[in-house]
Design an enzyme around this catalytic site. Structure first.
Site, PDB file in Angstrom:
ATOM      1  N   ASN A  26       0.891  -1.064  -0.046  1.00  0.00           N
ATOM      2  CA  ASN A  26      -0.087   0.004   0.151  1.00  0.00           C
ATOM      3  C   ASN A  26       0.859   1.192  -0.088  1.00  0.00           C
ATOM      4  O   ASN A  26       0.633   2.131  -0.664  1.00  0.00           O
ATOM      5  CB  ASN A  26      -0.907   0.009   1.218  1.00  0.00           C
ATOM      6  CG  ASN A  26      -2.147  -0.851   1.013  1.00  0.00           C
ATOM      7  OD1 ASN A  26      -3.070  -0.663   0.221  1.00  0.00           O
ATOM      8  ND2 ASN A  26      -2.266  -2.080   1.548  1.00  0.00           N
ATOM      9  N   HIS A  55      -8.901  -1.005   4.946  1.00  0.00           N
ATOM     10  CA  HIS A  55      -9.109  -1.920   5.522  1.00  0.00           C
ATOM     11  C   HIS A  55      -9.480  -3.093   4.447  1.00  0.00           C
ATOM     12  O   HIS A  55     -10.384  -2.786   3.572  1.00  0.00           O
ATOM     13  CB  HIS A  55     -10.283  -2.065   6.565  1.00  0.00           C
ATOM     14  CG  HIS A  55     -10.547  -3.357   7.323  1.00  0.00           C
ATOM     15  ND1 HIS A  55      -9.775  -3.943   8.462  1.00  0.00           N
ATOM     16  CD2 HIS A  55     -11.562  -4.158   7.105  1.00  0.00           C
ATOM     17  CE1 HIS A  55     -10.479  -5.120   8.663  1.00  0.00           C
ATOM     18  NE2 HIS A  55     -11.488  -5.316   7.895  1.00  0.00           N
TER      19      HIS A  55
HETATM   20  C1  GRF Z   1      -2.460  -6.523   3.775  1.00  0.00           C
HETATM   21  O1  GRF Z   1      -3.157  -7.796   4.329  1.00  0.00           O
HETATM   22  C2  GRF Z   1      -3.856  -5.536   3.738  1.00  0.00           C
HETATM   23  O2  GRF Z   1      -4.827  -6.183   3.595  1.00  0.00           O
HETATM   24  C3  GRF Z   1      -3.686  -4.833   4.941  1.00  0.00           C
HETATM   25  O3  GRF Z   1      -2.373  -4.469   5.367  1.00  0.00           O
HETATM   26  C4  GRF Z   1      -1.825  -6.006   4.936  1.00  0.00           C
HETATM   27  C5  GRF Z   1      -0.423  -5.471   4.400  1.00  0.00           C
HETATM   28  O4  GRF Z   1      -0.420  -4.573   3.537  1.00  0.00           O
HETATM   29  N1  GRF Z   1      -4.279  -3.443   4.769  1.00  0.00           N
HETATM   30  P1  GRF Z   1       0.979  -3.951   2.938  1.00  0.00           P
HETATM   31  O5  GRF Z   1       1.286  -4.701   1.671  1.00  0.00           O
HETATM   32  O6  GRF Z   1       1.732  -3.922   4.012  1.00  0.00           O
HETATM   33  O7  GRF Z   1       0.478  -2.528   2.493  1.00  0.00           O
END
Ligand code: GRF
Length: 203
Positions: A16, A107
């Protein structure tokens, strides 16, 4: 008009965060990521920050003074917006109060389904598969004192396929998370989000 200053809090792989970095670089977000803070040593997200020369720091979530150090670190950059990008620690209530409607979380479900205490990461998708839900999705929302209870900014559904496992569903939902977190942060930076009570109006 100075660009909105963004702090991104992470705990894991940082996909993210990467979506946000790419969106800023591509001009889709009119803000600047000033700092990345991880609560876990060795989070790959920290490597992503370093690769893009974004200042980053790890504050171990197990530290007794974790909350104080987190607030102190954020104070050094005076962010306009804090983004929880896969961040798994609980924020101090004082921080949430100080940054009312200026903390965005992503989320991996359609809140209010499959959220709240204990619903994070793969656990969310396992619960969706186990209950036979036909639709899941992702939600970008402002953070309040509850767990996944703040005003909803954006949501997007993802169909649950008969052959889905938690892993295959997670992968499709994660793609939608990346789209929503970028769009939500972009709208915030463009001052297009207005909170009325518990609802978010997009201007
Ligand atoms: C993922 O499981 C996502 O669903 C949640 O955080 C976890 C890791 O996300 N929001 P990222 O790749 O570290 O951003």
């Amino acid at each position: 008009m100075p660009k909105p200053r963004i702090a991104v809090l992470v705990s894991g792989s940082g996909s993210n965060l990467q979506a946000l970095i790419d969106a800023v670089a591509g001009g889709k977000i009119s803000g600047s990521i000033q700092m990345v803070i991880s609560d876990r040593v060795g989070a790959f997200a920290l490597q992503r920050a370093a690769k893009h020369e974004i200042p980053s720091i790890c504050i171990d979530r197990k530290a007794a003074d974790f909350a104080d150090r987190l607030v102190e670190q954020l104070d050094t950059i005076s962010p306009d917006l804090i983004v929880l990008a896969g961040f798994l620690s609980i924020l101090p209530a004082a921080l949430i109060h100080k940054f009312r409607n200026r903390i965005i979380n992503i989320h991996p479900s359609l809140i209010p389904a499959f959220c709240g205490k204990g619903f994070y990461g793969e656990r969310v998708h396992r619960a969706v598969i186990e209950c036979g839900a036909k639709v899941s999705g992702a939600t970008a929302h402002f953070v309040d004192e509850g767990t996944d209870t703040g005003p909803i900014i954006l949501q997007q559904p993802v169909e649950v396929l008969a052959e889905d496992t938690a892993e295959t569903l997670a992968a499709r939902v994660l793609t939608v998370e990346h789209q929503l977190i970028v769009k939500a942060v972009s709208l915030f930076c463009d001052s297009r989000l207005k909170v009325q009570g518990h609802k978010v109006i997009i201007l």
